[in-house]
Design a protein around this motif. Sequence first.
Motif, PDB file in Angstrom:
ATOM      1  N   GLU A  54       0.833  -1.202   0.000  1.00 45.78           N
ATOM      2  CA  GLU A  54       0.000   0.000   0.000  1.00 45.78           C
ATOM      3  C   GLU A  54       0.870   1.257   0.000  1.00 45.78           C
ATOM      4  O   GLU A  54       2.084   1.194   0.225  1.00 45.78           O
ATOM      5  N   MET A  55       0.232   2.397  -0.249  1.00 43.66           N
ATOM      6  CA  MET A  55       0.960   3.658  -0.287  1.00 43.66           C
ATOM      7  C   MET A  55       0.084   4.782   0.244  1.00 43.66           C
ATOM      8  O   MET A  55      -1.111   4.856  -0.065  1.00 43.66           O
ATOM      9  N   LEU A  56       0.695   5.659   1.048  1.00 46.24           N
ATOM     10  CA  LEU A  56       0.026   6.870   1.533  1.00 46.24           C
ATOM     11  C   LEU A  56       0.895   8.053   1.127  1.00 46.24           C
ATOM     12  O   LEU A  56       2.070   8.121   1.499  1.00 46.24           O
ATOM     13  N   ARG A  57       0.331   8.970   0.357  1.00 49.20           N
ATOM     14  CA  ARG A  57       1.125  10.035  -0.246  1.00 49.20           C
ATOM     15  C   ARG A  57       0.457  11.392  -0.078  1.00 49.20           C
ATOM     16  O   ARG A  57      -0.748  11.543  -0.275  1.00 49.20           O
ATOM     17  N   LEU A  58       1.280  12.383   0.274  1.00 50.61           N
ATOM     18  CA  LEU A  58       0.850  13.775   0.272  1.00 50.61           C
ATOM     19  C   LEU A  58       1.542  14.464  -0.897  1.00 50.61           C
ATOM     20  O   LEU A  58       2.770  14.467  -0.977  1.00 50.61           O
ATOM     21  N   ARG A  59       0.750  15.003  -1.819  1.00 52.13           N
ATOM     22  CA  ARG A  59       1.291  15.583  -3.054  1.00 52.13           C
ATOM     23  C   ARG A  59       0.934  17.055  -3.147  1.00 52.13           C
ATOM     24  O   ARG A  59      -0.203  17.441  -2.879  1.00 52.13           O
ATOM     25  N   GLN A  60       1.913  17.864  -3.559  1.00 48.69           N
ATOM     26  CA  GLN A  60       1.647  19.250  -3.910  1.00 48.69           C
ATOM     27  C   GLN A  60       1.950  19.429  -5.384  1.00 48.69           C
ATOM     28  O   GLN A  60       3.083  19.259  -5.834  1.00 48.69           O
ATOM     29  N   TYR A  61       0.917  19.743  -6.163  1.00 50.01           N
ATOM     30  CA  TYR A  61       1.047  19.971  -7.604  1.00 50.01           C
ATOM     31  C   TYR A  61       0.716  21.433  -7.855  1.00 50.01           C
ATOM     32  O   TYR A  61      -0.446  21.830  -7.784  1.00 50.01           O
ATOM     33  N   GLY A  62       1.746  22.242  -8.086  1.00 49.34           N
ATOM     34  CA  GLY A  62       1.517  23.684  -8.128  1.00 49.34           C
ATOM     35  C   GLY A  62       1.051  24.127  -6.743  1.00 49.34           C
ATOM     36  O   GLY A  62       1.730  23.908  -5.757  1.00 49.34           O
ATOM     37  N   LYS A  63      -0.138  24.701  -6.656  1.00 50.65           N
ATOM     38  CA  LYS A  63      -0.692  25.123  -5.365  1.00 50.65           C
ATOM     39  C   LYS A  63      -1.685  24.113  -4.798  1.00 50.65           C
ATOM     40  O   LYS A  63      -2.178  24.281  -3.693  1.00 50.65           O
ATOM     41  N   LYS A  64      -1.961  23.048  -5.554  1.00 47.76           N
ATOM     42  CA  LYS A  64      -2.959  22.064  -5.158  1.00 47.76           C
ATOM     43  C   LYS A  64      -2.332  20.978  -4.285  1.00 47.76           C
ATOM     44  O   LYS A  64      -1.286  20.420  -4.619  1.00 47.76           O
ATOM     45  N   LEU A  65      -2.979  20.675  -3.171  1.00 45.81           N
ATOM     46  CA  LEU A  65      -2.519  19.630  -2.247  1.00 45.81           C
ATOM     47  C   LEU A  65      -3.524  18.489  -2.224  1.00 45.81           C
ATOM     48  O   LEU A  65      -4.733  18.716  -2.106  1.00 45.81           O
ATOM     49  N   VAL A  66      -3.019  17.244  -2.326  1.00 47.44           N
ATOM     50  CA  VAL A  66      -3.890  16.076  -2.356  1.00 47.44           C
ATOM     51  C   VAL A  66      -3.290  14.968  -1.498  1.00 47.44           C
ATOM     52  O   VAL A  66      -2.090  14.689  -1.592  1.00 47.44           O
ATOM     53  N   LEU A  67      -4.121  14.336  -0.667  1.00 44.72           N
ATOM     54  CA  LEU A  67      -3.714  13.164   0.102  1.00 44.72           C
ATOM     55  C   LEU A  67      -4.305  11.943  -0.590  1.00 44.72           C
ATOM     56  O   LEU A  67      -5.501  11.902  -0.881  1.00 44.72           O
ATOM     57  N   ALA A  75      -1.175  -7.860 -10.193  1.00 46.38           N
ATOM     58  CA  ALA A  75      -0.165  -8.143 -11.211  1.00 46.38           C
ATOM     59  C   ALA A  75      -0.829  -8.276 -12.578  1.00 46.38           C
ATOM     60  O   ALA A  75      -1.949  -8.761 -12.707  1.00 46.38           O
ATOM     61  N   GLY A  76      -0.127  -7.818 -13.600  1.00 48.90           N
ATOM     62  CA  GLY A  76      -0.641  -7.902 -14.955  1.00 48.90           C
ATOM     63  C   GLY A  76       0.069  -6.922 -15.850  1.00 48.90           C
ATOM     64  O   GLY A  76       1.022  -6.245 -15.429  1.00 48.90           O
ATOM     65  N   PRO A  77      -0.360  -6.794 -17.111  1.00 48.76           N
ATOM     66  CA  PRO A  77       0.301  -5.877 -18.043  1.00 48.76           C
ATOM     67  C   PRO A  77       0.124  -4.409 -17.684  1.00 48.76           C
ATOM     68  O   PRO A  77       0.885  -3.556 -18.119  1.00 48.76           O
ATOM     69  N   HIS A  78      -0.920  -4.110 -16.888  1.00 43.45           N
ATOM     70  CA  HIS A  78      -1.172  -2.747 -16.432  1.00 43.45           C
ATOM     71  C   HIS A  78      -1.124  -2.724 -14.911  1.00 43.45           C
ATOM     72  O   HIS A  78      -1.367  -3.734 -14.257  1.00 43.45           O
ATOM     73  N   LYS A  79      -0.814  -1.551 -14.350  1.00 42.24           N
ATOM     74  CA  LYS A  79      -0.882  -1.387 -12.902  1.00 42.24           C
ATOM     75  C   LYS A  79      -2.327  -1.074 -12.545  1.00 42.24           C
ATOM     76  O   LYS A  79      -2.880  -0.064 -12.995  1.00 42.24           O
ATOM     77  N   VAL A  80      -2.949  -1.941 -11.748  1.00 41.59           N
ATOM     78  CA  VAL A  80      -4.351  -1.774 -11.373  1.00 41.59           C
ATOM     79  C   VAL A  80      -4.438  -1.786  -9.850  1.00 41.59           C
ATOM     80  O   VAL A  80      -3.990  -2.734  -9.208  1.00 41.59           O
ATOM     81  N   ARG A  81      -4.990  -0.730  -9.275  1.00 40.34           N
ATOM     82  CA  ARG A  81      -5.141  -0.690  -7.822  1.00 40.34           C
ATOM     83  C   ARG A  81      -6.243   0.286  -7.449  1.00 40.34           C
ATOM     84  O   ARG A  81      -6.588   1.188  -8.219  1.00 40.34           O
ATOM     85  N   ILE A  82      -6.815   0.071  -6.263  1.00 42.95           N
ATOM     86  CA  ILE A  82      -7.828   0.987  -5.743  1.00 42.95           C
ATOM     87  C   ILE A  82      -7.119   2.228  -5.220  1.00 42.95           C
ATOM     88  O   ILE A  82      -6.150   2.136  -4.471  1.00 42.95           O
TER      89      ILE A  82
END
Length: 199
Positions: A54-67, A75-82
């Motif tokens: 699992e992953m928990l991430r705090l991101r700042q993109y420009g002025k926008k903040l998202v948790l 597993a598979g040809p694509h990364k699939v996750r909730i």
Amino acid sequence: MSSPKEIEIKFRIADLRALTRALRRVGFKQITRSTHEMNVLYDLPGQKLRKRGEMLRLRQYGKKLVLTHKAKGKAGPHKVRIERETAVEDGKQMDGILRALGFTPTFRYEKFRAEWSDDKGHVVVDKTPIGNFGEIEGTPRWIDRTAKTLGIAREHYITQTYAPMFFEWKLRTGSPADEMTFRAVRTKGGGRESGGRGR
């Protein structure tokens, strides 16, 4: 909130200008110009989230903040996750809340990201300290069709996240950098990769 299921692949960008021309040629429109993005991953003592995939991430993109929380991928040809995420008003307060709950920052990575869309899915273009990469996100069939249109073969799909990609890069280059930031890679003598597409 975005869709709870994230389906995507990454790919190494050999020629940034050629990719930009190709995106425009096949009908993509640029949604955001290349914008600075800083990401901090958090985990519990003993790296419990990482061990569960699992992953928990705090991101700042420009002025926008998202948790964002991402569940273990399939597993598979694509990364699939909730994936679940929410906007954050104050990054310092959110950091304080996470620390009070027992989470600590474990890894930082940054990039400059531009977003493109054809109204069916998204392609993002990332300029990172370890090279340029793209992401294609949408339905599996749309991802494969878009990748083929852009000249990206299935054997060049990358389904890793940036953290393991960075540590593989460290092994290849011998860089002593301990985070995927431009300053760490530049000041600690890490060699930045460019050139052909990845794995």
